[in-house]
Design a protein around this motif. Structure first.
Motif, mmCIF file in Angstrom:
data_model
loop_
_atom_site.group_PDB
_atom_site.id
_atom_site.type_symbol
_atom_site.label_atom_id
_atom_site.label_comp_id
_atom_site.label_asym_id
_atom_site.label_seq_id
_atom_site.Cartn_x
_atom_site.Cartn_y
_atom_site.Cartn_z
ATOM 1 N N VAL A 52 36.135 -25.524 50.556
ATOM 2 C CA VAL A 52 37.220 -26.505 50.470
ATOM 3 C C VAL A 52 37.543 -26.813 49.010
ATOM 4 O O VAL A 52 38.712 -26.891 48.610
ATOM 5 N N VAL A 53 36.502 -26.984 48.187
ATOM 6 C CA VAL A 53 36.727 -27.265 46.765
ATOM 7 C C VAL A 53 37.446 -26.099 46.090
ATOM 8 O O VAL A 53 38.338 -26.297 45.252
ATOM 9 N N TYR A 74 41.196 -25.882 47.480
ATOM 10 C CA TYR A 74 42.065 -27.051 47.360
ATOM 11 C C TYR A 74 43.210 -26.841 46.367
ATOM 12 O O TYR A 74 44.359 -27.187 46.677
ATOM 13 N N ALA A 82 45.830 -24.733 48.097
ATOM 14 C CA ALA A 82 46.519 -25.488 49.143
ATOM 15 C C ALA A 82 47.483 -26.509 48.543
ATOM 16 O O ALA A 82 48.599 -26.700 49.040
ATOM 17 N N TYR A 83 47.063 -27.163 47.460
ATOM 18 C CA TYR A 83 47.939 -28.144 46.815
ATOM 19 C C TYR A 83 49.173 -27.466 46.224
ATOM 20 O O TYR A 83 50.283 -28.009 46.289
ATOM 21 N N ILE A 100 48.370 -33.185 50.019
ATOM 22 C CA ILE A 100 48.613 -31.745 49.964
ATOM 23 C C ILE A 100 49.961 -31.397 50.575
ATOM 24 O O ILE A 100 50.774 -30.695 49.983
#
Length: 300
Positions: free
Chosen positions: A41-42, A45, A48-49, A67
């Motif tokens: 996830v880190v 991210y 995704a952003y 997001i």
């Protein structure tokens, strides 16, 4: 008559049963998976952003830190692809593709030939030349910019792709030469000897024996050359002056220079598109990249 022999029965004591191994507790695996998911996830991210921001309206970017946008604005991609007045972003994509493909071809061909000479041939001062080649890895790239610019300017190559492509035809990337040398050293020399007995010279041994077995290292060189060239900003900014010759990294910077805050959303949209060639190139050759790095890394 012989004396009858009395056979004493032997009592076999059964060995105690080995207790079954204690199975791994389920929550040990769950904890490991949770850590991996958190790291994933880190890592994902920022991507995704960036994708979410590419669909945000310009006024929403500074107000919405989530997001996903509150209102999708797909027009950012059309606006970003239109580029700046007089030059579309497709032109930047074309320029980057030409330079990246030229660098990939130059690196693969020249580095493979140089690596074959260092790994399979014997010539005077081979160790000295190989050490000098490895020593070039210690030179910072920025130290060479000024003399290279003076040379290319004298040749009339400034504002053309030639300063970015032609040096790659001379095996100037020592890291890729070293990578292929390590890989070729792992190929049995009996293959060369058998080819020499059949009458193959050095060139035929290279093209028909060594080169087909070096495919993982070749693919690794091609992929990393493509990624480095596609993402390169500094060298392309130094040698390219005309707006029509700019590449994707420089084109992305123009969004901030031309329209300021209002062009951030199209810039994010074109950033998403600029990742697709690198992602597809890496995804297609992923297995061969891993094989090339692992094999060349364990061979001495």
């Amino acid at each position: 008559m012989g004396v009858p022999t009395t056979i004493t029965p032997v009592t076999v004591t059964p060995e105690p049963a080995t207790p079954p191994a204690v199975s791994r507790r389920w929550y040990d695996g769950a904890a490991a998976h949770a850590v991996l998911v958190a790291l994933l996830v880190v890592a994902l991210y920022p991507i995704a952003y960036m994708i979410g921001t590419s669909f945000k309206a310009p006024q929403e970017i500074s107000n919405n830190i989530d997001i996903w946008p509150r209102e999708f604005t797909p027009g950012n991609y059309a606006e970003g692809w239109a580029g700046i007045p007089g030059v579309s972003f497709g032109r930047f994509f074309f320029n980057s593709m030409v330079i990246s493909v030229g660098v990939v071809v130059g690196n693969v061909v020249s580095c493979a030939l140089a690596a074959f000479a260092f790994a399979r041939l014997r010539f005077p001062l081979r160790g000295v030349w190989f050490a000098l080649m490895i020593g070039t890895l210690l030179l910072p790239h920025h130290v060479l910019i000024v003399p290279q610019y003076v040379l290319f300017n004298a040749l009339g190559w400034i504002d053309t792709p030639l300063p970015l492509i032609v040096p790659k035809l001379l095996a100037t990337d020592a890291f890729f030469v070293f990578l292929m040398v390590q890989f070729m050293r792992g190929i049995p020399r009996t293959l060369d000897e058998a080819a020499a007995i059949d009458g193959c010279g050095p060139y035929r041994r290279f093209f028909h024996v060594v080169l087909p077995l070096t495919k993982p290292a070749l693919v690794t060189t091609a992929v990393f050359s493509f990624i480095q060239t596609w993402n390169d900003f500094f060298s392309q900014l130094v040698y390219l002056n005309d707006l029509a010759n700019y590449t994707v990294p420089i084109g992305l910077r123009l969004f901030l220079d031309s329209s300021g805050q209002n062009a951030i959303a199209p810039m994010f949209a074109m950033s998403v598109l600029s990742l697709l060639p690198v992602f597809l190139f890496f995804l297609f050759f992923q297995r061969l990249i891993v094989d090339g790095i692992n094999t060349s890394g364990i061979k001495g």
